[in-house]
Write an enzyme that holds these catalytic residues in place. Structure first.
Site, short mmCIF file in Angstrom:
data_model
loop_
_atom_site.label_atom_id
_atom_site.label_comp_id
_atom_site.label_asym_id
_atom_site.label_seq_id
_atom_site.Cartn_x
_atom_site.Cartn_y
_atom_site.Cartn_z
N GLY A 90 -35.92 50.97 13.88
CA GLY A 90 -37.29 50.38 13.18
C GLY A 90 -37.70 49.90 12.15
O GLY A 90 -37.03 50.07 11.05
N PHE A 125 -35.32 49.04 1.04
CA PHE A 125 -33.58 49.43 -0.28
C PHE A 125 -32.93 51.44 -0.67
O PHE A 125 -33.96 52.40 0.04
CB PHE A 125 -34.04 49.48 -1.93
CG PHE A 125 -32.88 49.59 -2.70
CD1 PHE A 125 -31.78 49.07 -3.18
CD2 PHE A 125 -33.44 50.86 -3.25
CE1 PHE A 125 -30.75 49.30 -3.65
CE2 PHE A 125 -31.70 51.06 -4.44
CZ PHE A 125 -30.91 49.88 -3.92
N HIS A 126 -31.78 51.01 -0.77
CA HIS A 126 -31.01 52.40 -0.06
C HIS A 126 -29.78 51.75 -1.84
O HIS A 126 -29.67 51.21 -2.06
CB HIS A 126 -30.34 52.86 0.57
CG HIS A 126 -31.02 53.02 1.74
ND1 HIS A 126 -32.54 54.05 1.79
CD2 HIS A 126 -31.09 52.80 3.06
CE1 HIS A 126 -32.44 54.21 2.82
NE2 HIS A 126 -32.16 53.00 3.50
N ALA A 183 -38.57 57.56 2.08
CA ALA A 183 -38.97 56.73 3.49
C ALA A 183 -38.25 57.44 4.91
O ALA A 183 -36.91 57.98 4.27
CB ALA A 183 -38.32 55.55 3.14
N ILE A 184 -38.77 57.43 6.06
CA ILE A 184 -38.09 57.73 6.82
C ILE A 184 -37.70 56.35 7.82
O ILE A 184 -38.80 56.14 8.59
CB ILE A 184 -38.72 58.75 7.61
CG1 ILE A 184 -39.08 60.07 6.89
CG2 ILE A 184 -38.76 59.00 9.14
CD1 ILE A 184 -40.48 60.91 6.76
N GLY A 185 -36.48 56.82 8.81
CA GLY A 185 -35.97 55.99 9.20
C GLY A 185 -37.11 55.95 11.10
O GLY A 185 -37.59 56.38 10.85
N LEU A 214 -33.66 60.27 6.67
CA LEU A 214 -35.18 60.42 5.12
C LEU A 214 -33.92 59.44 4.18
O LEU A 214 -33.06 60.57 4.13
CB LEU A 214 -35.61 61.15 5.50
CG LEU A 214 -35.34 62.95 5.08
CD1 LEU A 214 -34.72 62.97 2.90
CD2 LEU A 214 -35.38 64.17 5.48
N CYS A 242 -40.38 48.06 3.96
CA CYS A 242 -41.19 48.41 4.78
C CYS A 242 -42.84 47.96 4.38
O CYS A 242 -43.03 48.46 5.70
CB CYS A 242 -41.68 49.61 4.02
SG CYS A 242 -40.08 51.16 4.55
#
Length: 231
Positions: free
Chosen positions: A79, A84-85, A144-146, A168, A185
């Protein structure tokens, strides 16, 4: 090790693409078909922008613009909205059967957030939770947490029959300029930060890993064991 505590395998994957990480996650998820086989996958990704299933379709020109920056663009089955990673970000994918912990995705997300808060505290960085998923230092997100759409609407994290996958991403010495090209996000007026930015010194992924692992073992009341990747 304490008797009765879940055993979680720590697997250090190094630098690998987002797509490769998804494939590795599936290998470890399938192990749960024959019983609990908890794992904590640690890695970094080359630059990649990921969009979630709540993201409205981006114009091709926008996606091409991101690719021209030297990043991949991937549509993820989580969701949430675009994020960005990249290198300098500690990405952690817990592959856990919550039946061995607590069958509550809300609890799971809360424990992940508390794990990161504790890890940050060990660097003397005061982080906190907020109404927005993730871990924050003021109005700047440091982790960030998916998110997922396959659990209850108020819950986060990709979870199937209580086996988790997406996890995360903690900014250590990430190049924060990558985030300027998106609204991370979908949160207007919010920023991003990193351990290095907060401490005004270089804090790499290798520096953060031991603290994150210690905090994870504390908050999930589990024992950790290091192992080689499985293919």
């Amino acid at each position: 090790m304490e008797r009765g505590r879940p055993l979680v395998e720590v697997v250090r994957l190094g630098l690998l693409s987002y797509q490769e990480a998804l494939q590795v996650q599936q290998v470890y998820v399938k192990r749960h078909q024959v019983g609990p086989a908890h794992a904590l996958l640690l890695c970094q990704h080359p630059p990649v922008y990921t969009t979630g299933i709540r993201q409205k379709a981006e114009p091709l020109s926008s996606l091409d613009r991101l690719r021209l920056l030297g990043a991949q663009v991937h549509n993820a089955d989580r969701g949430g909205l675009i994020t960005f990673h990249g290198p300098g970000q500690l990405v952690c994918y817990p592959i856990l059967n919550l039946g061995s912990f607590k069958k509550s995705v809300r609890w799971y997300v809360s424990q992940l957030e508390e794990t990161v808060i504790s890890a940050c505290r060990r660097f003397h960085v005061e982080a906190s939770r907020s109404p927005h998923t993730g871990v924050w230092v003021g109005d700047n997100k440091i982790c960030a947490i998916g998110r997922t759409a396959c659990c209850q609407p108020c819950d986060s994290i990709r979870c199937s029959r209580y086996v988790t996958s997406h996890g995360l991403a903690l900014n250590c010495n990430t190049e924060l300029s990558w985030f300027r090209h998106i609204v991370p996000c979908g949160l207007q007026g919010k920023g991003v930060t990193s351990l290095s930015a907060q401490l005004h010194r270089d804090v790499g992924v290798d520096d953060a890993v031991p603290h994150l692992l210690d905090a994870f073992a504390d908050h999930f009341h589990c024992d950790l064991v290091e192992n080689e990747p499985r293919h």
